[in-house]
Design an enzyme around this catalytic site. Sequence first.
Site, short mmCIF file in Angstrom:
data_model
loop_
_atom_site.label_atom_id
_atom_site.label_comp_id
_atom_site.label_asym_id
_atom_site.label_seq_id
_atom_site.Cartn_x
_atom_site.Cartn_y
_atom_site.Cartn_z
CG ASP A 90 -12.07 4.12 3.94
OD1 ASP A 90 -11.76 3.44 2.94
OD2 ASP A 90 -11.72 3.81 5.10
CD GLU A 155 -7.66 -0.49 3.41
OE1 GLU A 155 -6.79 -1.35 3.52
OE2 GLU A 155 -7.42 0.71 3.68
N1 BES Z 1 -3.39 0.84 0.54
C1 BES Z 1 -3.01 0.54 1.87
C2 BES Z 1 -2.24 -0.75 1.98
C3 BES Z 1 -0.93 -0.80 1.27
C4 BES Z 1 -0.13 0.31 1.12
C5 BES Z 1 -0.51 -1.99 0.76
C6 BES Z 1 1.06 0.24 0.44
C7 BES Z 1 0.69 -2.07 0.11
C8 BES Z 1 1.47 -0.94 -0.06
C9 BES Z 1 -4.25 0.48 2.75
O1 BES Z 1 -5.14 1.54 2.49
C10 BES Z 1 -3.85 0.63 4.18
O2 BES Z 1 -3.40 1.66 4.57
N2 BES Z 1 -4.04 -0.42 4.97
C11 BES Z 1 -3.87 -0.37 6.36
C12 BES Z 1 -4.69 -1.49 6.93
C13 BES Z 1 -5.25 -1.25 8.27
C14 BES Z 1 -5.92 0.07 8.47
C15 BES Z 1 -6.16 -2.40 8.67
C16 BES Z 1 -2.42 -0.54 6.73
O3 BES Z 1 -1.66 -1.23 6.04
O4 BES Z 1 -2.01 0.03 7.74
MN MN Z 2 -5.45 1.78 0.50
MN MN Z 3 -4.37 3.33 3.54
#
Ligand code: BES
Ligand code: MN
Ligand code: MN
Length: 457
Positions: A90, A155
Amino acid sequence: MSIEKAVAYAEENRDRFLHELKELIAIPSVSSSSEHKQDVQRCAQYVRDAMKVVGFERVEMVETERHPIVYGEWLGAPGCPTVLLYGHYDVQPVDPLELWETPPFEASERDGRLYGRGTVDDKGQFYLHLKAMESWMKTAGKLPLNIKCIIEGEEEVGSESLEPFLKENQDMLAADVAVISDTSMVKKGWPSITYGLRGIAYFQIDLRGSEQDLHSGIFGGAVKNPIHALTDIIGQLKDKDGHVTIPGFYDNVVEVTEEERAAMAELPFDEEVFRQEVGAPELTWEKGYSALESLWCRPALDVNGIWGGFTGEGSKTVIPAEAHAKVSVRLVPNQEPDVIGNLFEKYINEISPPEVEITVQRMHGGRPFLGDLSHPVFGAASRALEKGFGTKAVFIREGGSIPFVRDMTDTLDLPCLLIGFGLPGENAHAPNEWIDLENYALGTLSAIHLYQELSEM
Ligand code: BES
Ligand code: MN
Ligand code: MN
């Protein structure tokens, strides 16, 4: 040794691997929007079919309350370790659309990069693992170890269907190590292993001051404006030094160790370059810490959005009845989303003035992660990256959150390798998201090596 054949296969098929990624990008799998529900479904089917191409023995699209989980496995290496690969198909919404230089769902190559929504987060990153597996399967006829693969579709909206799936299928998902490519490298040419992620607690604050909007001439001066009340509340969440003022907020925060501080100081991170990339006149972070320490190892509180009242063309003299804000808190070990949620809600209710009614809604949450670097999987990953990129890997923490990481490591009791191929400035969640094309290829090679290295543990 057959790894050379797998590597050669990946090199020969580089263009096709890229072409397929473009097809995957073309499916607008925006998980937050009900308008895209069918697209998310279609994307899950694409991933399922891609797993079949790899040659998995078992491939399933598991329906959930929201979006399907795609599961695949190949367990033809008895006696060898088992990897649990996790990723997400997603993507985030694309607005503001007008700021994209090329359409978000038509992947386009420019300056050694592939632009499009989901290129780096996370389609390109999980897909390269499927291509690494295909490279093994099509040359050796087998993988060097067992692989179980979960690619989910929620996610970006908090992974809520994944926890029940995990709890119900604990035995099926048992593995020796989790592998995730959904993070970034500290700099181009610096392959990175991420051993820490921040967690998250997300809230919506709703304020009501009157039954309905009021004429600001007739009522102004005697009725509390909920937007003022809201900005007052928000203004009391942090002090001038950047510390969060919620009582008890830092109680369980684990301080960054001297060893980590020293290692971080050695990384190729320049605060001034970072400022320019961000495009801000000046940066600000918590007093007593470096920028990197603040980004990776310290909690942060941010208002994600605020709305209310009149914002249309011209002017309208009105005291709005309501005001709203979305606030997120990034958590570090050992802050717990529920505990922070209680503290947040209590404090907000305490400081809210009596002239408004306030409600705090708790949205999704995720726990922070910190891996144990003494585990041998980190050595294996480091060797794999060095073979893939031809340079030594570094160990980093990052500020983003992947809620499933802690659910998975706690429930299945396994170590987790976060090996990301994103780069600073990649524009994840923003217009003009891109993945570096060289990283897409070197990431594929590194994954080929990773399975080999992990199989030898
Ligand atoms: N891939 C990211 C998380 C991430 C980005 C980790 C860069 C480390 C470095 C993930 O898809 C994301 O965006 N996570 C969200 C989580 C939330 C929607 C629960 C975030 O971090 O905002
Ligand atoms: Mn991600
Ligand atoms: Mn993300």
